[in-house]
Design an enzyme around this catalytic site. Structure first.
Site, PDB file in Angstrom:
ATOM      1  N   ASN A   9      22.742  31.775  53.227  1.00  0.00           N
ATOM      2  CA  ASN A   9      23.377  30.470  53.421  1.00  0.00           C
ATOM      3  C   ASN A   9      23.372  30.180  54.923  1.00  0.00           C
ATOM      4  O   ASN A   9      24.203  30.704  55.657  1.00  0.00           O
ATOM      5  CB  ASN A   9      24.814  30.517  52.872  1.00  0.00           C
ATOM      6  CG  ASN A   9      25.590  29.252  53.187  1.00  0.00           C
ATOM      7  OD1 ASN A   9      25.010  28.234  53.565  1.00  0.00           O
ATOM      8  ND2 ASN A   9      26.906  29.310  53.027  1.00  0.00           N
ATOM      9  N   TRP A  10      22.424  29.374  55.331  1.00  0.00           N
ATOM     10  CA  TRP A  10      22.254  29.126  56.777  1.00  0.00           C
ATOM     11  C   TRP A  10      23.327  28.208  57.349  1.00  0.00           C
ATOM     12  O   TRP A  10      23.456  28.089  58.561  1.00  0.00           O
ATOM     13  CB  TRP A  10      20.883  28.504  57.039  1.00  0.00           C
ATOM     14  CG  TRP A  10      19.731  29.424  56.832  1.00  0.00           C
ATOM     15  CD1 TRP A  10      19.737  30.674  56.247  1.00  0.00           C
ATOM     16  CD2 TRP A  10      18.384  29.197  57.237  1.00  0.00           C
ATOM     17  NE1 TRP A  10      18.484  31.209  56.256  1.00  0.00           N
ATOM     18  CE2 TRP A  10      17.629  30.325  56.856  1.00  0.00           C
ATOM     19  CE3 TRP A  10      17.739  28.132  57.877  1.00  0.00           C
ATOM     20  CZ2 TRP A  10      16.256  30.421  57.110  1.00  0.00           C
ATOM     21  CZ3 TRP A  10      16.380  28.220  58.128  1.00  0.00           C
ATOM     22  CH2 TRP A  10      15.654  29.369  57.739  1.00  0.00           C
ATOM     23  N   LYS A  11      24.050  27.534  56.494  1.00  0.00           N
ATOM     24  CA  LYS A  11      25.044  26.543  56.947  1.00  0.00           C
ATOM     25  C   LYS A  11      24.361  25.533  57.884  1.00  0.00           C
ATOM     26  O   LYS A  11      23.178  25.248  57.712  1.00  0.00           O
ATOM     27  CB  LYS A  11      26.243  27.243  57.587  1.00  0.00           C
ATOM     28  CG  LYS A  11      26.774  28.369  56.693  1.00  0.00           C
ATOM     29  CD  LYS A  11      28.074  28.934  57.121  1.00  0.00           C
ATOM     30  CE  LYS A  11      28.440  30.068  56.163  1.00  0.00           C
ATOM     31  NZ  LYS A  11      29.771  30.615  56.398  1.00  0.00           N
ATOM     32  N   HIS A  97      31.545  26.205  47.897  1.00  0.00           N
ATOM     33  CA  HIS A  97      31.762  27.042  49.079  1.00  0.00           C
ATOM     34  C   HIS A  97      33.111  26.695  49.702  1.00  0.00           C
ATOM     35  O   HIS A  97      33.512  25.522  49.726  1.00  0.00           O
ATOM     36  CB  HIS A  97      30.627  26.835  50.094  1.00  0.00           C
ATOM     37  CG  HIS A  97      30.662  27.877  51.165  1.00  0.00           C
ATOM     38  ND1 HIS A  97      31.518  27.794  52.234  1.00  0.00           N
ATOM     39  CD2 HIS A  97      29.979  29.045  51.312  1.00  0.00           C
ATOM     40  CE1 HIS A  97      31.356  28.866  52.998  1.00  0.00           C
ATOM     41  NE2 HIS A  97      30.428  29.646  52.456  1.00  0.00           N
ATOM     42  N   GLU A  99      34.030  26.345  52.645  1.00  0.00           N
ATOM     43  CA  GLU A  99      33.996  25.349  53.731  1.00  0.00           C
ATOM     44  C   GLU A  99      33.983  23.931  53.160  1.00  0.00           C
ATOM     45  O   GLU A  99      34.569  23.010  53.736  1.00  0.00           O
ATOM     46  CB  GLU A  99      32.776  25.611  54.632  1.00  0.00           C
ATOM     47  CG  GLU A  99      33.002  26.847  55.509  1.00  0.00           C
ATOM     48  CD  GLU A  99      31.748  27.632  55.835  1.00  0.00           C
ATOM     49  OE1 GLU A  99      30.639  27.079  55.723  1.00  0.00           O
ATOM     50  OE2 GLU A  99      31.893  28.814  56.196  1.00  0.00           O
ATOM     51  N   GLU A 169      33.618  35.149  47.211  1.00  0.00           N
ATOM     52  CA  GLU A 169      33.700  35.119  48.671  1.00  0.00           C
ATOM     53  C   GLU A 169      35.166  34.990  49.099  1.00  0.00           C
ATOM     54  O   GLU A 169      35.683  33.859  49.190  1.00  0.00           O
ATOM     55  CB  GLU A 169      32.922  33.928  49.227  1.00  0.00           C
ATOM     56  CG  GLU A 169      31.440  33.964  48.924  1.00  0.00           C
ATOM     57  CD  GLU A 169      30.649  33.188  49.964  1.00  0.00           C
ATOM     58  OE1 GLU A 169      29.727  33.771  50.534  1.00  0.00           O
ATOM     59  OE2 GLU A 169      30.958  32.007  50.208  1.00  0.00           O
ATOM     60  N   GLY A 175      32.770  34.851  57.850  1.00  0.00           N
ATOM     61  CA  GLY A 175      32.573  34.608  59.281  1.00  0.00           C
ATOM     62  C   GLY A 175      33.562  35.317  60.184  1.00  0.00           C
ATOM     63  O   GLY A 175      33.643  35.026  61.377  1.00  0.00           O
ATOM     64  N   SER A 215      31.095  38.243  55.537  1.00  0.00           N
ATOM     65  CA  SER A 215      30.787  39.271  56.537  1.00  0.00           C
ATOM     66  C   SER A 215      29.989  40.432  55.958  1.00  0.00           C
ATOM     67  O   SER A 215      30.140  41.581  56.377  1.00  0.00           O
ATOM     68  CB  SER A 215      32.065  39.770  57.215  1.00  0.00           C
ATOM     69  OG  SER A 215      32.703  38.700  57.894  1.00  0.00           O
ATOM     70  N   GLY A 236      25.908  34.713  55.174  1.00  0.00           N
ATOM     71  CA  GLY A 236      25.950  33.628  56.143  1.00  0.00           C
ATOM     72  C   GLY A 236      25.318  34.069  57.454  1.00  0.00           C
ATOM     73  O   GLY A 236      24.097  34.061  57.629  1.00  0.00           O
ATOM     74  N   GLY A 237      26.156  34.481  58.417  1.00  0.00           N
ATOM     75  CA  GLY A 237      25.698  34.822  59.761  1.00  0.00           C
ATOM     76  C   GLY A 237      24.488  35.744  59.799  1.00  0.00           C
ATOM     77  O   GLY A 237      23.536  35.505  60.552  1.00  0.00           O
TER      78      GLY A 237
HETATM   79  P1  PGA Z   1      29.312  35.104  56.455  1.00  0.00           P
HETATM   80  O1  PGA Z   1      29.325  33.828  55.493  1.00  0.00           O
HETATM   81  O2  PGA Z   1      28.304  36.077  55.895  1.00  0.00           O
HETATM   82  O3  PGA Z   1      28.927  34.588  57.801  1.00  0.00           O
HETATM   83  O4  PGA Z   1      30.699  35.688  56.428  1.00  0.00           O
HETATM   84  C1  PGA Z   1      29.164  33.959  54.115  1.00  0.00           C
HETATM   85  C2  PGA Z   1      29.214  32.596  53.467  1.00  0.00           C
HETATM   86  O5  PGA Z   1      29.920  31.714  53.971  1.00  0.00           O
HETATM   87  O6  PGA Z   1      28.554  32.350  52.451  1.00  0.00           O
END
Ligand code: PGA
Length: 252
Positions: A9-11, A97, A99, A169, A175, A215, A236-237
């Protein structure tokens, strides 16, 4: 045997050229032979989807979107529909998600409509659920996840839910560098599977892929993925660097 998946998930990251380079690096390393039951999904921002699906034609990864609007078309300025994604051969789409729940106030009911729109167009949803830190601290995490599944997912038919990937999640892990322990992830994944089994059947529950997200990185992925109900990760990251992402895929 159910599918094992690593999804990136590149956001809202990378410009077009950086995105193209990262996708090409991942495509090169994966080659064109997809391992049985092991799937890589890349979810870049909307404007890069066509470039991604072009490269994916000759590579061993699938493409997912990060968001969608429920309806197929209409006066919804700025939105992208499930039918549009399907017409571009986008196979997956992230829904729910944290966010989007937080910054865009997406409700359970709205997420349920997104799932319906995607499934109608044969785009597979990656449905995210998970509790906030105060909810876990208050011991309410199981109830919170149960409600998220009940209100957005459990209206689906058996056939429909079989096309959904679930991502657990915990919001406090996203993050933050503070991943859930493998035991915490396993406990919740087993609980999610038990809810699906009770609502549908054990056969359906056994076939559903449940990813862990929050994470998850090149260092902790192998231990998380070693748990019996953890079928991979939503990353994500660590999905923004080819080496890290590929190490996570190797841990599947
Ligand atoms: P993260 O994000 O790996 O940076 O914690 C995961 C996500 O939001 O899907």
């Amino acid at each position: 045997m159910r599918n094992r998946i690593v999804a990136g998930n590149w956001k809202m990251n990378k410009n077009f050229f950086e995105a193209e380079e990262l996708i090409a690096q991942i495509a090169d390393s994966l080659g064109d032979i997809q391992a049985e039951n092991k799937i890589v999904i890349l979810c870049p921002p909307f404007p890069y989807l066509e470039m991604a699906t072009d490269i994916a034609e000759d590579a061993a990864f699938a493409v997912g979107a990060q968001n969608v609007y429920p309806d197929d078309s209409g006066a919804f300025t700025g939105e992208v529909s499930p039918a549009m994604l399907a017409s571009m051969e986008v196979e997956y789409c992230i829904v729910g998600h944290s966010e989007r729940r937080k910054y865009f106030n997406e409700s359970h009911e709205f997420l349920a409509r997104k799932l319906d729109g995607l499934l109608k167009n044969s785009v597979k949803p990656v449905f995210c659920c998970g509790e906030l830190l105060p909810e876990r601290e208050a011991g309410k995490h199981f109830k919170v996840v149960e409600q998220q599944l009940h209100e957005s997912l459990f209206h689906l038919t058996e056939d429909q839910i079989s096309d959904v990937v679930i991502a657990y999640e915990p919001v406090w892990a996203i993050g933050t560098g503070m991943n859930a322990t493998p035991e915490q992830a396993q406990e919740m994944h087993a609980y999610i599977r038990s809810l699906i089994s009770a609502k549908y059947s054990s056969k359906i529950a056994d076939g559903i892929t449940i990813l862990y997200g929050g994470s998850c990185n090149a260092k902790n992925a192998a231990e998380l993925f070693s748990k019996p109900d953890v079928d991979g990760g939503l990353i994500g990251g660590a999905s923004l660097k080819a080496d890290d992402f590929l190490t996570i895929f190797d841990a599947l």
